[in-house]
Design a protein around this motif. Structure first.
Motif, PDB file in Angstrom:
ATOM      1  N   GLU A   1      15.677 -14.712  -7.954  1.00  0.00           N
ATOM      2  CA  GLU A   1      14.357 -14.641  -8.582  1.00  0.00           C
ATOM      3  C   GLU A   1      13.573 -13.405  -8.151  1.00  0.00           C
ATOM      4  N   LEU A   2      14.093 -12.615  -7.212  1.00  0.00           N
ATOM      5  CA  LEU A   2      13.422 -11.380  -6.778  1.00  0.00           C
ATOM      6  C   LEU A   2      13.665 -10.303  -7.839  1.00  0.00           C
ATOM      7  N   ASP A   3      12.826 -10.313  -8.865  1.00  0.00           N
ATOM      8  CA  ASP A   3      13.113  -9.472 -10.039  1.00  0.00           C
ATOM      9  C   ASP A   3      11.900  -8.716 -10.563  1.00  0.00           C
ATOM     10  N   THR A   4      10.774  -8.724  -9.834  1.00  0.00           N
ATOM     11  CA  THR A   4       9.513  -8.272 -10.422  1.00  0.00           C
ATOM     12  C   THR A   4       8.925  -7.066  -9.702  1.00  0.00           C
ATOM     13  N   LEU A   5       8.537  -6.069 -10.501  1.00  0.00           N
ATOM     14  CA  LEU A   5       7.730  -4.941 -10.026  1.00  0.00           C
ATOM     15  C   LEU A   5       6.472  -4.902 -10.875  1.00  0.00           C
ATOM     16  N   SER A   6       5.354  -5.305 -10.289  1.00  0.00           N
ATOM     17  CA  SER A   6       4.062  -5.268 -10.974  1.00  0.00           C
ATOM     18  C   SER A   6       3.402  -3.941 -10.635  1.00  0.00           C
ATOM     19  N   MET A   7       3.485  -3.004 -11.572  1.00  0.00           N
ATOM     20  CA  MET A   7       2.956  -1.660 -11.294  1.00  0.00           C
ATOM     21  C   MET A   7       2.784  -0.907 -12.603  1.00  0.00           C
ATOM     22  N   GLY A   8       1.779  -0.018 -12.612  1.00  0.00           N
ATOM     23  CA  GLY A   8       1.482   0.754 -13.809  1.00  0.00           C
ATOM     24  C   GLY A   8       0.268   0.235 -14.531  1.00  0.00           C
ATOM     25  N   MET A   9      -0.657   1.169 -14.825  1.00  0.00           N
ATOM     26  CA  MET A   9      -1.854   0.844 -15.583  1.00  0.00           C
ATOM     27  C   MET A   9      -1.967   1.845 -16.725  1.00  0.00           C
ATOM     28  N   SER A  10      -3.111   1.894 -17.371  1.00  0.00           N
ATOM     29  CA  SER A  10      -3.228   2.710 -18.586  1.00  0.00           C
ATOM     30  C   SER A  10      -2.808   4.160 -18.357  1.00  0.00           C
ATOM     31  N   GLY A  11      -3.210   4.743 -17.216  1.00  0.00           N
ATOM     32  CA  GLY A  11      -2.975   6.168 -16.999  1.00  0.00           C
ATOM     33  C   GLY A  11      -1.598   6.538 -16.494  1.00  0.00           C
TER      34      GLY A  11
ATOM     35  N   ASP B   1      -0.355  14.142 -12.889  1.00  0.00           N
ATOM     36  CA  ASP B   1       0.970  14.762 -13.012  1.00  0.00           C
ATOM     37  C   ASP B   1       2.043  13.677 -13.154  1.00  0.00           C
ATOM     38  N   PRO B   2       2.746  13.621 -14.282  1.00  0.00           N
ATOM     39  CA  PRO B   2       3.751  12.566 -14.502  1.00  0.00           C
ATOM     40  C   PRO B   2       4.812  12.506 -13.404  1.00  0.00           C
ATOM     41  N   GLN B   3       5.257  13.655 -12.908  1.00  0.00           N
ATOM     42  CA  GLN B   3       6.263  13.645 -11.854  1.00  0.00           C
ATOM     43  C   GLN B   3       5.699  13.096 -10.553  1.00  0.00           C
ATOM     44  N   GLN B   4       4.459  13.465 -10.277  1.00  0.00           N
ATOM     45  CA  GLN B   4       3.790  12.948  -9.087  1.00  0.00           C
ATOM     46  C   GLN B   4       3.587  11.432  -9.206  1.00  0.00           C
ATOM     47  N   GLN B   5       3.292  10.972 -10.410  1.00  0.00           N
ATOM     48  CA  GLN B   5       3.112   9.538 -10.645  1.00  0.00           C
ATOM     49  C   GLN B   5       4.399   8.766 -10.352  1.00  0.00           C
ATOM     50  N   ARG B   6       5.527   9.362 -10.665  1.00  0.00           N
ATOM     51  CA  ARG B   6       6.793   8.627 -10.567  1.00  0.00           C
ATOM     52  C   ARG B   6       7.236   8.389  -9.126  1.00  0.00           C
TER      53      ARG B   6
ATOM     54  N   LEU C   1       7.202  -7.348  -5.969  1.00  0.00           N
ATOM     55  CA  LEU C   1       6.225  -6.486  -5.319  1.00  0.00           C
ATOM     56  C   LEU C   1       5.188  -5.966  -6.311  1.00  0.00           C
ATOM     57  N   MET C   2       4.017  -5.660  -5.779  1.00  0.00           N
ATOM     58  CA  MET C   2       2.938  -5.065  -6.588  1.00  0.00           C
ATOM     59  C   MET C   2       2.360  -3.864  -5.850  1.00  0.00           C
ATOM     60  N   ALA C   3       1.922  -2.860  -6.596  1.00  0.00           N
ATOM     61  CA  ALA C   3       1.273  -1.704  -5.977  1.00  0.00           C
ATOM     62  C   ALA C   3       0.302  -1.041  -6.939  1.00  0.00           C
ATOM     63  N   ILE C   4      -0.689  -0.375  -6.334  1.00  0.00           N
ATOM     64  CA  ILE C   4      -1.621   0.477  -7.074  1.00  0.00           C
ATOM     65  C   ILE C   4      -1.588   1.839  -6.384  1.00  0.00           C
ATOM     66  N   PRO C   5      -0.706   2.756  -6.808  1.00  0.00           N
ATOM     67  CA  PRO C   5      -0.602   4.045  -6.121  1.00  0.00           C
ATOM     68  C   PRO C   5      -1.854   4.903  -6.281  1.00  0.00           C
ATOM     69  N   ALA C   6      -1.955   5.924  -5.451  1.00  0.00           N
ATOM     70  CA  ALA C   6      -3.021   6.911  -5.606  1.00  0.00           C
ATOM     71  C   ALA C   6      -2.916   7.531  -6.994  1.00  0.00           C
ATOM     72  N   SER C   7      -4.056   7.753  -7.633  1.00  0.00           N
ATOM     73  CA  SER C   7      -4.048   8.266  -9.000  1.00  0.00           C
ATOM     74  C   SER C   7      -3.622   9.725  -9.034  1.00  0.00           C
TER      75      SER C   7
ATOM     76  N   ASN D   1       0.875  -1.179   0.000  1.00  0.00           N
ATOM     77  CA  ASN D   1       0.000   0.000   0.000  1.00  0.00           C
ATOM     78  C   ASN D   1       0.908   1.223   0.000  1.00  0.00           C
ATOM     79  N   ILE D   2       1.438   1.529  -1.180  1.00  0.00           N
ATOM     80  CA  ILE D   2       2.544   2.487  -1.287  1.00  0.00           C
ATOM     81  C   ILE D   2       2.107   3.925  -0.996  1.00  0.00           C
ATOM     82  N   SER D   3       0.823   4.224  -1.181  1.00  0.00           N
ATOM     83  CA  SER D   3       0.341   5.576  -0.909  1.00  0.00           C
ATOM     84  C   SER D   3      -0.365   5.690   0.437  1.00  0.00           C
ATOM     85  N   GLY D   4      -0.397   4.593   1.196  1.00  0.00           N
ATOM     86  CA  GLY D   4      -1.004   4.625   2.519  1.00  0.00           C
ATOM     87  C   GLY D   4      -2.490   4.939   2.523  1.00  0.00           C
ATOM     88  N   GLU D   5      -3.200   4.473   1.494  1.00  0.00           N
ATOM     89  CA  GLU D   5      -4.637   4.751   1.403  1.00  0.00           C
ATOM     90  C   GLU D   5      -5.432   3.710   2.187  1.00  0.00           C
ATOM     91  N   GLU D   6      -6.364   4.169   3.007  1.00  0.00           N
ATOM     92  CA  GLU D   6      -7.163   3.244   3.810  1.00  0.00           C
ATOM     93  C   GLU D   6      -8.028   2.333   2.943  1.00  0.00           C
TER      94      GLU D   6
END
Length: 233
Positions: free
Chosen positions: A196-206, A169-174, A160-166, A127-132
């Motif tokens: 084998e620890l090689d995976t970052l599952s992150m990023g969607m269309s926006g 702003d591209p810089q804010q996204q990064r 690891l996987m994450a769904i950050p707060a939307s 929960n990378i953005s700490g959203e409840e």
């Protein structure tokens, strides 16, 4: 179905451009087609265009599609919330699970993975953005959970996987994606024997471009491939 072929071509082109901008090989990024609510024939159409990885959120719906498409060599990813009492069919039917956020779930997936199958690839959800409203562990909880999960048989902690707060702003996204990259790097330093620890599952269309710029290895794209989702009433 022609739309699916065209959409896949557009999304793959966008990934290629993002990789070029990040000075990365396109082979380092896997496109995961998020196919929840889509009928099996649409997945089959995407498969004929070379799409092999599909991500599902809803267990019962996904099990029906896995049955309908068993003649295809699909790599199935479970990316939705996991209830403890639903782990057995996930362990038996999927190649990857992206949404593990409790030791109990990891233990059950490990115990219920059939011996004749290869280890189940899993990602720990942060929960990378700490959203409840979001699932996932907080970054400071990662070292302990990862150490426990790495000791379990029949599953392979891949990353690891994450769904950050939307954000628009591209810089804010990064920023959250950069933090995810740092967390994975620290995990790799703490466990040098686990290559084998090689995976970052992150990023969607926006926010796919920002995710790839910060090291995403799996991007999860749904509506840009299949169109607007259809939810049953």
């Amino acid at each position: 179905m022609t739309n699916i072929a065209n959409n896949l071509e557009i999304v793959r082109s966008q990934i290629n451009v993002a990789c070029q901008n990040a000075q990365r090989s396109t082979e380092t990024v896997t496109l995961l087609a998020v196919s929840k609510t889509r009928p099996a024939d649409e997945l089959r159409a995407a498969y004929t265009q070379g799409q092999l990885d599909f991500g599902e959120n809803y267990l019962q719906e996904s099990l029906e599609k896995i049955e309908q498409l068993q003649d295809l060599e699909i790599c199935w990813h479970f990316i939705g919330p996991i209830q403890s009492n639903k782990t057995r069919p996930i362990a038996e039917s999927f190649n990857w699970v992206h949404s593990v956020d409790r030791l109990k779930v990891a233990q059950r997936l490990s115990a219920q993975r059939p011996d004749q199958l290869p280890p189940l690839n899993i990602c720990l959800q942060i929960n990378i953005s700490g959203e409840e409203s979001k699932s996932g562990i907080l970054p400071e909880q990662l070292p302990e959970l990862a150490s426990q999960v790495l000791q379990l048989p029949n599953i392979q902690l891949r990353g690891l996987m994450a769904i950050p707060a939307s954000s628009e702003d591209p810089q804010q996204q990064r920023r959250p994606f950069a933090r995810m990259r740092e967390l994975l790097q620290q995990l790799q330093l703490n466990h040098p024997d686990h290559s084998e620890l090689d995976t970052l599952s992150m990023g969607m269309s926006g926010d796919m471009d920002a995710a790839i710029a910060e090291g995403a290895s799996i991007v999860r794209i749904g509506t840009a491939i299949f169109g607007a989702r259809v939810y049953s009433k």
